[in-house]
Scaffold this motif. Structure first.
Motif, short mmCIF file in Angstrom:
data_model
loop_
_atom_site.label_atom_id
_atom_site.label_comp_id
_atom_site.label_asym_id
_atom_site.label_seq_id
_atom_site.Cartn_x
_atom_site.Cartn_y
_atom_site.Cartn_z
N PHE A 1 -1.91 18.79 -8.60
CA PHE A 1 -2.36 18.00 -9.60
C PHE A 1 -3.74 17.49 -9.29
CE2 PHE A 1 2.08 18.22 -10.21
CZ PHE A 1 2.26 18.70 -11.59
N PRO A 2 -4.79 18.02 -9.11
CA PRO A 2 -6.29 17.78 -8.63
C PRO A 2 -6.79 16.64 -9.46
CG PRO A 2 -6.38 19.89 -9.86
CD PRO A 2 -4.96 19.56 -9.85
N ASN A 3 -6.31 16.34 -10.55
CA ASN A 3 -7.06 15.08 -11.42
C ASN A 3 -6.16 13.76 -11.11
OD1 ASN A 3 -8.82 16.80 -12.94
ND2 ASN A 3 -7.20 17.34 -14.21
N SER A 4 -5.14 13.85 -10.37
CA SER A 4 -4.30 12.62 -10.04
C SER A 4 -4.75 12.18 -8.65
CB SER A 4 -2.92 12.67 -10.10
OG SER A 4 -2.50 13.36 -11.73
N ARG A 5 -4.27 10.64 -8.62
CA ARG A 5 -4.70 10.19 -7.22
C ARG A 5 -3.10 9.49 -6.78
NH1 ARG A 5 -8.36 12.57 -8.31
NH2 ARG A 5 -10.47 11.77 -8.31
N PHE A 6 -2.93 9.72 -5.37
CA PHE A 6 -1.73 9.45 -4.79
C PHE A 6 -1.83 8.40 -3.64
CE2 PHE A 6 -2.19 13.67 -6.77
CZ PHE A 6 -0.61 13.61 -7.21
N LEU A 7 -0.74 7.63 -3.67
CA LEU A 7 -0.64 6.60 -2.62
C LEU A 7 0.66 6.64 -1.86
CD1 LEU A 7 -1.25 4.05 -1.07
CD2 LEU A 7 -0.16 2.61 -2.77
N GLY A 8 0.57 6.82 -0.40
CA GLY A 8 1.97 7.06 0.53
C GLY A 8 2.18 5.86 1.02
N LEU A 9 3.24 5.31 1.02
CA LEU A 9 3.80 4.16 1.80
C LEU A 9 4.75 4.32 2.61
CD1 LEU A 9 3.76 1.35 -0.76
CD2 LEU A 9 2.00 1.53 0.90
N ASP A 10 4.67 4.05 4.00
CA ASP A 10 5.67 4.11 4.87
C ASP A 10 5.56 3.10 5.98
OD1 ASP A 10 7.91 6.78 5.43
OD2 ASP A 10 7.43 5.50 7.21
N PRO A 11 6.66 2.20 6.45
CA PRO A 11 6.66 1.38 7.66
C PRO A 11 6.53 2.01 9.04
CG PRO A 11 8.86 1.79 7.19
CD PRO A 11 7.96 2.50 6.23
N HIS A 12 6.25 3.48 9.19
CA HIS A 12 6.17 4.05 10.39
C HIS A 12 5.00 4.76 10.45
CE1 HIS A 12 7.59 7.28 13.52
NE2 HIS A 12 7.92 6.00 14.14
N GLU A 13 4.00 3.85 11.69
CA GLU A 13 2.76 4.29 11.89
C GLU A 13 2.64 5.65 12.39
OE1 GLU A 13 -0.65 4.24 10.84
OE2 GLU A 13 0.05 2.26 10.71
N GLU A 14 3.49 6.12 13.32
CA GLU A 14 3.26 7.59 13.84
C GLU A 14 3.40 8.64 12.80
OE1 GLU A 14 6.12 8.10 17.11
OE2 GLU A 14 5.49 6.37 18.13
N SER A 15 4.41 8.57 11.64
CA SER A 15 4.62 9.20 10.63
C SER A 15 3.60 9.22 9.71
CB SER A 15 5.98 8.85 9.57
OG SER A 15 7.13 9.15 10.52
N LEU A 16 2.85 8.21 9.50
CA LEU A 16 1.61 8.08 8.42
C LEU A 16 0.49 8.81 9.36
CD1 LEU A 16 1.85 4.25 7.63
CD2 LEU A 16 1.86 6.25 6.17
N ALA A 17 0.42 8.73 10.58
CA ALA A 17 -0.68 9.52 11.15
C ALA A 17 -0.58 10.85 11.03
CB ALA A 17 -0.66 9.27 12.97
#
Length: 385
Positions: free
Chosen positions: A227-243
């Protein structure tokens, strides 16, 4: 097997323990208040030995995956142990013994006339094809991490304390991500999102989406790719996973439309979101009701929650199957432990079932909760204000 468990020594003379009844002269070392049913005993020993063999097999699967043994066998037909050793750059004697263990467990085919080994196409989908929805060989990293963290779990049992996600051995994060990635790839966009009322249409024209507990970001990236017209935010408390999530988004070419940040559902400050997703994480939260309350505040008036949870019925007696066996075990060491490490520490558990999940959202003020889909592994709930 220790004789303290059953008077059934596993020797070369009676290796078929499940075919051999207890002799009247043999005595159990356990003082039982009820007579021992020999057929039930032998059946249970057979079941326990099958599970034990599966644990050994998991080590072999991890070896095969990390050494590339499955990769060099995929799609090429029968090979000798020497050919497999040469292709993989491993020592032949080790490879041969590994091959035989895989044959014994039904993970490879063996051709006795040519003394060759073959990874069948169906086996390759599970063990070698990294894009197959059935690919699960990295998933054995999860029980490996559970063993490595056993001392922490024992302490938690004795003290009642928790173990946060970030305190576990690093094998856990890659194993979980790999286990879920291809299942999401197969089902999220083609099946789960269309099962929600009006969500696909919003995503196609341009929606704002939050992915709570995004981990390595596979679910977030899959939606962003579609869905290229949409915007997404991902939240997680684990910094290594976010990297890892940021790297996955960059490789997929969607990093301009996907933002990952450290946080939880209770730190979600955005408003007017069209879709908020909880992929296999709501039960991990210390305060799932508080998370749901914050999600309700963040939703647009006509917004939706997509809640994906492990498949479970409401009662223990309805969850007697291999999937629940696996999920209850993971819940004991991972899910409940993380929940207890957070405030409130509700410890909903990975096998909460629909009724308990509905109760969470009703308490948070949601009025419409329905089961949109079920799979052998997941419950898919649609939740609306």
């Amino acid at each position: 097997m220790d004789r303290s468990l059953a008077s059934m020594p596993l020797t070369h003379k009676n290796i078929k323990w499940h075919d051999r009844p207890l002799m009247k002269t043999e005595k159990l070392s356990i003082n039982a208040s009820k007579p021992i049913d020999e057929s039930k005993l032998t059946a249970f020993i057979n079941r326990a030995m099958t599970d034990l063999a599966a644990g050994y097999t998991g080590v072999m699967v991890s070896l095969g995956q990390q050494l590339g043994l499955y990769d060099v066998m995929a799609g090429v037909g029968p090979l000798s142990s020497h050919e497999i050793a040469k292709r993989s750059g491993c020592a032949e004697r080790y490879v041969r013994e590994w091959l035989n263990s895989q044959v014994a467990g039904g993970y490879l085919a063996f051709h006795s006339c040519s003394q060759t080994y073959e990874l069948l196409p169906e086996q390759a989908l599970v063990l070698a094809d990294r894009n197959s929805p059935a690919f699960i060989s990295p998933a054995w990293e999860v029980p490996a991490s559970m063993w490595l963290d056993l001392d922490k779990t024992i302490t938690a049992f004795r003290t009642g304390g928790g173990i946060s996600w970030g305190e576990h051995d690093g094998k856990l994060y890659c194993g979980v991500a790999a286990f879920y990635r291809n299942g999401y790839r197969k089902q999220l966009v083609p099946e789960w999102l269309p099962a929600l009322e009006g969500v696909v249409e919003k995503l196609a024209t341009g929606a704002r989406v939050a992915d709570i507990g995004c981990g390595h970001g596979h679910s977030t990236v899959l939606m962003a790719e579609s869905f290229p017209n949409s915007r997404f935010l991902g939240l997680d408390p684990h910094e290594e996973s976010l990297a890892a999530a940021r790297e996955n988004a960059w490789h997929a070419g969607v990093d301009a439309r996907v933002h990952f940040m450290k946080g939880t559902a209770k730190t979600l400050i955005e408003r007017g979101l069209d879709l908020i997703c909880f992929f296999d994480c709501l039960h991990d939260l210390g305060d799932p009701v508080g998370a749901a309350v914050q999600a309700r505040k963040a939703l647009a008036t006509d917004g939706s929650l997509l809640v994906v949870e492990p498949m479970a019925r409401d009662r223990v007696e309805e969850n007697i199957n291999p999937v629940s066996q696996m999920y209850y075990a993971a819940s004991t060491t991972l899910c409940c432990a993380h929940s207890i490490s957070e405030e409130v520490g509700l410890a909903l558990g990975a096998q909460a079932g629909v009724s308990r999940l509905q109760a969470v959202f009703h308490e948070a003020g949601f009025s419409r909760i329905r089961t949109a889909m079920e799979t052998p592994f997941n419950l898919i709930l649609e939740v609306k204000p």
